[in-house]
Design an enzyme around this catalytic site. Structure first.
Site, PDB file in Angstrom:
ATOM      1  N   GLU A 224      26.528 -35.730   1.145  1.00 41.06           N
ATOM      2  CA  GLU A 224      27.261 -34.737   0.360  1.00 41.06           C
ATOM      3  C   GLU A 224      28.696 -35.258   0.250  1.00 41.06           C
ATOM      4  O   GLU A 224      28.954 -36.237  -0.419  1.00 41.06           O
ATOM      5  CB  GLU A 224      27.155 -33.380   1.055  1.00 41.06           C
ATOM      6  CG  GLU A 224      27.637 -32.219   0.217  1.00 41.06           C
ATOM      7  CD  GLU A 224      27.640 -30.923   0.987  1.00 41.06           C
ATOM      8  OE1 GLU A 224      27.361 -29.894   0.372  1.00 41.06           O
ATOM      9  OE2 GLU A 224      27.955 -30.907   2.199  1.00 41.06           O
TER      10      GLU A 224
ATOM     11  N   HIS B 279      15.006 -31.133   8.215  1.00 40.79           N
ATOM     12  CA  HIS B 279      16.366 -30.597   8.174  1.00 40.79           C
ATOM     13  C   HIS B 279      16.891 -30.365   9.581  1.00 40.79           C
ATOM     14  O   HIS B 279      16.209 -29.748  10.408  1.00 40.79           O
ATOM     15  CB  HIS B 279      16.404 -29.276   7.391  1.00 40.79           C
ATOM     16  CG  HIS B 279      17.799 -28.736   7.239  1.00 40.79           C
ATOM     17  ND1 HIS B 279      18.180 -27.505   7.693  1.00 40.79           N
ATOM     18  CD2 HIS B 279      18.905 -29.301   6.692  1.00 40.79           C
ATOM     19  CE1 HIS B 279      19.474 -27.322   7.420  1.00 40.79           C
ATOM     20  NE2 HIS B 279      19.932 -28.387   6.821  1.00 40.79           N
ATOM     21  N   HIS B 280      18.091 -30.869   9.836  1.00 34.96           N
ATOM     22  CA  HIS B 280      18.780 -30.640  11.107  1.00 34.96           C
ATOM     23  C   HIS B 280      20.199 -30.184  10.833  1.00 34.96           C
ATOM     24  O   HIS B 280      21.056 -31.006  10.471  1.00 34.96           O
ATOM     25  CB  HIS B 280      18.862 -31.937  11.918  1.00 34.96           C
ATOM     26  CG  HIS B 280      17.553 -32.398  12.477  1.00 34.96           C
ATOM     27  ND1 HIS B 280      17.310 -33.717  12.779  1.00 34.96           N
ATOM     28  CD2 HIS B 280      16.424 -31.714  12.805  1.00 34.96           C
ATOM     29  CE1 HIS B 280      16.072 -33.834  13.274  1.00 34.96           C
ATOM     30  NE2 HIS B 280      15.508 -32.633  13.286  1.00 34.96           N
ATOM     31  N   GLU B 281      20.466 -28.912  10.982  1.00 36.61           N
ATOM     32  CA  GLU B 281      21.853 -28.428  10.914  1.00 36.61           C
ATOM     33  C   GLU B 281      22.387 -28.435  12.341  1.00 36.61           C
ATOM     34  O   GLU B 281      21.792 -27.819  13.228  1.00 36.61           O
ATOM     35  CB  GLU B 281      21.898 -27.011  10.323  1.00 36.61           C
ATOM     36  CG  GLU B 281      23.282 -26.375  10.330  1.00 36.61           C
ATOM     37  CD  GLU B 281      24.326 -27.214   9.583  1.00 36.61           C
ATOM     38  OE1 GLU B 281      24.164 -27.415   8.378  1.00 36.61           O
ATOM     39  OE2 GLU B 281      25.290 -27.687  10.238  1.00 36.61           O
TER      40      GLU B 281
ATOM     41  N   GLU C 134      35.459 -30.835   0.704  1.00 38.86           N
ATOM     42  CA  GLU C 134      34.911 -29.861  -0.243  1.00 38.86           C
ATOM     43  C   GLU C 134      36.013 -29.038  -0.906  1.00 38.86           C
ATOM     44  O   GLU C 134      36.191 -27.854  -0.640  1.00 38.86           O
ATOM     45  CB  GLU C 134      33.862 -29.008   0.464  1.00 38.86           C
ATOM     46  CG  GLU C 134      32.715 -29.905   0.924  1.00 38.86           C
ATOM     47  CD  GLU C 134      31.642 -29.189   1.728  1.00 38.86           C
ATOM     48  OE1 GLU C 134      31.502 -27.967   1.583  1.00 38.86           O
ATOM     49  OE2 GLU C 134      30.960 -29.870   2.518  1.00 38.86           O
TER      50      GLU C 134
ATOM     51  N   GLU D 228      26.077 -25.772  -4.199  1.00 36.07           N
ATOM     52  CA  GLU D 228      26.093 -24.563  -3.363  1.00 36.07           C
ATOM     53  C   GLU D 228      27.328 -23.699  -3.615  1.00 36.07           C
ATOM     54  O   GLU D 228      27.269 -22.479  -3.485  1.00 36.07           O
ATOM     55  CB  GLU D 228      26.007 -24.954  -1.880  1.00 36.07           C
ATOM     56  CG  GLU D 228      27.166 -25.824  -1.422  1.00 36.07           C
ATOM     57  CD  GLU D 228      27.013 -26.343   0.019  1.00 36.07           C
ATOM     58  OE1 GLU D 228      25.892 -26.388   0.525  1.00 36.07           O
ATOM     59  OE2 GLU D 228      28.047 -26.694   0.613  1.00 36.07           O
TER      60      GLU D 228
ATOM     61  N   HIS E  85      24.838 -34.217   5.187  1.00 34.33           N
ATOM     62  CA  HIS E  85      25.771 -33.233   4.614  1.00 34.33           C
ATOM     63  C   HIS E  85      26.931 -33.038   5.587  1.00 34.33           C
ATOM     64  O   HIS E  85      26.797 -33.275   6.781  1.00 34.33           O
ATOM     65  CB  HIS E  85      25.064 -31.914   4.321  1.00 34.33           C
ATOM     66  CG  HIS E  85      24.349 -31.961   3.005  1.00 34.33           C
ATOM     67  ND1 HIS E  85      24.537 -31.037   2.008  1.00 34.33           N
ATOM     68  CD2 HIS E  85      23.475 -32.877   2.515  1.00 34.33           C
ATOM     69  CE1 HIS E  85      23.796 -31.370   0.965  1.00 34.33           C
ATOM     70  NE2 HIS E  85      23.129 -32.477   1.244  1.00 34.33           N
ATOM     71  N   GLU E  86      28.066 -32.642   5.045  1.00 38.11           N
ATOM     72  CA  GLU E  86      29.320 -32.626   5.808  1.00 38.11           C
ATOM     73  C   GLU E  86      29.474 -33.982   6.524  1.00 38.11           C
ATOM     74  O   GLU E  86      29.620 -34.060   7.742  1.00 38.11           O
ATOM     75  CB  GLU E  86      29.392 -31.455   6.817  1.00 38.11           C
ATOM     76  CG  GLU E  86      29.355 -30.107   6.168  1.00 38.11           C
ATOM     77  CD  GLU E  86      27.943 -29.728   5.724  1.00 38.11           C
ATOM     78  OE1 GLU E  86      27.776 -29.333   4.565  1.00 38.11           O
ATOM     79  OE2 GLU E  86      27.006 -29.845   6.532  1.00 38.11           O
TER      80      GLU E  86
END
Ligand code: NOJ
Ligand code: CA
Length: 663
Positions: free
Chosen positions: A463, A364-366, A162, A469, A444-445
């Site tokens: 991502e 969603h799972h962070e 990023e 963002e 993501h990440e």
């Protein structure tokens, strides 16, 4: 070992423009590449070094070589085009030092080359022997590096992928991620990357002497690069090559070097568009954690489902529904529960409402990088979502580079990179576990994409670059040229969940640092330019209701295409894509520019020659500019055919989006 019997073997691309030369002439394997008769990769080393067996490189000679040709096409279940041509010539050479043996395979396509190493099972190696790689010797030598321009982000940095892109002369690069894109003084465009990265470490490029880019594999926490056994094949090292910048965008090289679909029937993988409880948190209007500003409540989710149903979206993403966000969630991944909702989120009620409204709940799972905590709950968590009709999960691995936390088999905590062999396997494990339940994954990440969607079509997006963002809180936010570089770099690897479509471009005022640095119609163009089978309409519903005329484009634009053609572009300056809807005869066009206003002449010869189209054009107004007048836009229609040409006027950081509706 001196090598008086040096061998040189070569293959050409089917169109003969690319020539790959492989030799053992300096006592070691090396290759070079010519394009249109000019050298574009000068002599570059090849080889691998193993902890127990030493170097497979220096002292190894070519003992046999064979060539084959292949021409076929294959169908994508979803994608930027339905049919992909795979025409290539292949060279397989075996090398030996008298004791050990390995092979190198080269494939030459019209759009570039790929090569990989295989260490076959052999008598000198027990089948169970450890082959731990301590160095990959692969080099990519760039001739006249001082006069080549590179677009790159740093490799092995704390912020993963990023970063804003650097544009420098190639010899100024230190360590860079791939896709690594550059242009030689002659004008030839190249991009180095890899395909089919499984059970191996990601390849970063490290510049040694000027112009010598060396493979730099991301290590395990114990320092080993890759842990393998005899029979191993490495990922393909790829070089896309084209005269035009747009040639890189029209290349299918990475997908062609991946294995076919291993999941069988994947009709359950659904492209589509979604909205979600998301931007409000990034703007600080809501929180992921509990309290007055909690975003993921039952009533808010229903409100989003109503909005989605009214405007034809397939799903609603809900972030912050599960216990674990309170406190500093960035650093407390171990407390996440993936099965326990907050009290104000009634998952049964929400999934009933989702069925009633015919809008899917998107999971969603962070993990905040605590992957053992996630792994321990994964099957329960995926089962719970399956039970509630969820078919897509956005996962997140927010943790600094090198800071993924795992607990090993002896109970010892280790910290890994997002792109080391351990995580390469961990991400794929999540994808295959999800596949068993008919669930697709949007990571993501992530680790960078290497085309694995061909083999695992439920790996629907990721991502892996600076997304929208950053405009809410990034220092600095994404600059106007960011999305004029992404297509030629990050996007060469595969679909990105960028989350376009912000209409309130400057919630804190046009002068605020954190704002979107584009015009409004450039946000529309992103839906066509930045390919993904899932696209979010990222803004708050109230901002869409205020501009329903422009919102119509987001409602209309498909996310699954039968054809895609990059029709114009220069890296870092501008790009224009035309894509044909898979479900109708309509075409779409998205064009965008960097900080410079410009006019683009676009021939409409991609349209079907025997049809008329109504062009519904969403363009920058004549006085638009991203800084002070980003909302000046015009929506107009024209009747056009394939014989016409359109001149697009793009404002500073502006864009044009067009639907060509077949009449
Ligand atoms: C980072 C993701 O990119 C972003 O979309 C998400 O909202 C946060 N993590 C929280 O999971
Ligand atoms: Ca992110």
């Amino acid at each position: 070992m001196s090598n008086v019997y040096a061998k040189t073997v070569s293959i050409n691309s089917p169109d003969n423009k690319i020539q790959v030369i492989l030799s053992d002439k300096n006592g070691q394997p090396e290759y070079s590449v010519n394009f249109n008769g000019n050298n574009v990769v000068s002599s570059s080393r090849l080889g691998l070094v193993f902890e127990q067996q030493g170097e497979f490189g220096n002292g190894f000679n070519i003992i046999d070589s064979s060539k084959t040709s292949s021409s076929s096409r294959w169908q994508q279940p979803w994608g930027e085009r339905e049919w992909i041509e795979d025409n290539h010539n292949k060279l397989t050479s075996s090398f030996s030092d008298g004791t050990y043996r390995f092979t190198i395979e080269f494939k030459a396509f019209d759009d570039g080359i790929g090569f990989r190493y295989t260490v076959p099972k052999q008598t000198a190696l027990a089948d169970t022997a450890s082959l731990n790689i301590t160095n990959e010797l692969t080099e990519f030598s760039v001739p006249d590096a001082h006069n080549a321009t590179a677009w790159w982000i740093p490799g092995r940095g704390w912020n993963r992928y990023e970063y804003l892109y650097n544009t420098t002369s190639l010899n100024k690069v230190d360590r860079a991620h791939t896709p690594f894109t550059y242009k030689l003084k002659s004008g030839t465009h190249l991009s180095i990357h890899e395909a089919a990265l499984t059970d191996y470490a990601a390849m970063v490029l490290d510049q040694r002497r000027d112009g010598t880019l060396k493979a730099d594999l991301t290590p395990w926490s114990d320092g080993t690069l890759v842990k393998t056994k005899p029979g191993v094949s490495t990922p393909w090292r790829t070089i896309q090559i084209s005269e035009q910048a747009t040639g890189l965008l029209n290349s299918d090289l990475i997908l062609n070097l991946n294995e076919p679909n291993k999941l069988g029937d994947v009709s359950w993988v659904e492209p589509g568009k979604y909205v979600g409880i998301w931007w409000g948190m990034h703007l600080n209007e809501n929180t992921w954690g509990s309290g007055d500003k909690h975003g993921a409540t039952t009533s808010e989710t229903k409100r989003y489902m109503d909005f989605a149903a009214t405007y034809g979206f397939d799903g609603v993403l809900v972030e912050g529904w599960n216990i674990g966000w309170d406190g500093s969630w960035f650093h407390n991944g171990d407390v996440f529960s993936f099965t326990q909702p907050y009290d104000d989120f009634d998952i049964d009620a929400v999934s009933e409402y989702s069925a009633k409204q015919n809008v899917r709940l998107i999971g969603h799972h962070e993990t905040s990088g605590s992957v053992s905590n996630y792994r321990n709950q994964m099957s329960d968590a995926y089962d719970l979502y399956k039970k509630h009709g969820v078919t897509q999960i956005k996962t997140g691995y927010v943790a600094d580079g090198g800071d993924i936390k795992r607990v090993d088999e002896n109970g010892i905590t280790r910290h890994e990179w997002h792109d080391g062999q351990f995580m390469v396997n961990e991400y794929l494990y999540s994808v295959t576990e999800a596949a068993k339940r008919g669930i697709s994954i949007n990571t993501h990440e992530p680790v960078k994409d290497t085309g694995l969607r061909r083999t695992y079509p439920n790996w629907i997006a990721r991502e892996g670059a600076r997304g929208q963002e950053f405009n809410a809180w990034g220092t600095p936010p994404n600059n106007p040229e960011h999305t004029a570089i992404l297509p030629y770099t990050r996007m060469l690897s595969g679909p990105m969940d960028f989350t376009p479509g912000i209409f309130d471009l400057a919630p804190k005022g046009l002068d605020a640092v954190n704002r979107v640095q584009t015009t409004l119609t450039k946000q529309l163009a992103l839906y066509v330019v930045l390919y993904s089978p899932i696209q979010m309409a990222a803004d708050l519903p109230r901002n869409y209701v205020e501009r329903l005329d422009a919102f119509q484009f987001i409602q209309d634009v498909p996310t699954d295409w039968s054809e895609s053609i990059a029709v114009a572009g220069e890296i870092g300056d501008f790009v224009a894509f035309a894509r044909k809807d898979r479900a109708s005869e309509d075409w779409y066009l998205g064009a965008l520019t960097d900080e410079n206003a410009r006019k683009l002449d676009i021939k409409l010869d991609f349209l079907s020659p025997d049809k008329q189209y109504q062009a519904q054009i969403y363009r920058d107004g004549d006085k638009a500019n991203w800084e002070t007048n980003p909302y000046d836009y015009v929506i107009e229609t024209k009747t056009v055919t394939a014989k016409d040409k359109l001149t697009l006027s793009l404002a500073t950081s502006g864009g044009t989006a067009i639907r060509f509706k077949a009449i």
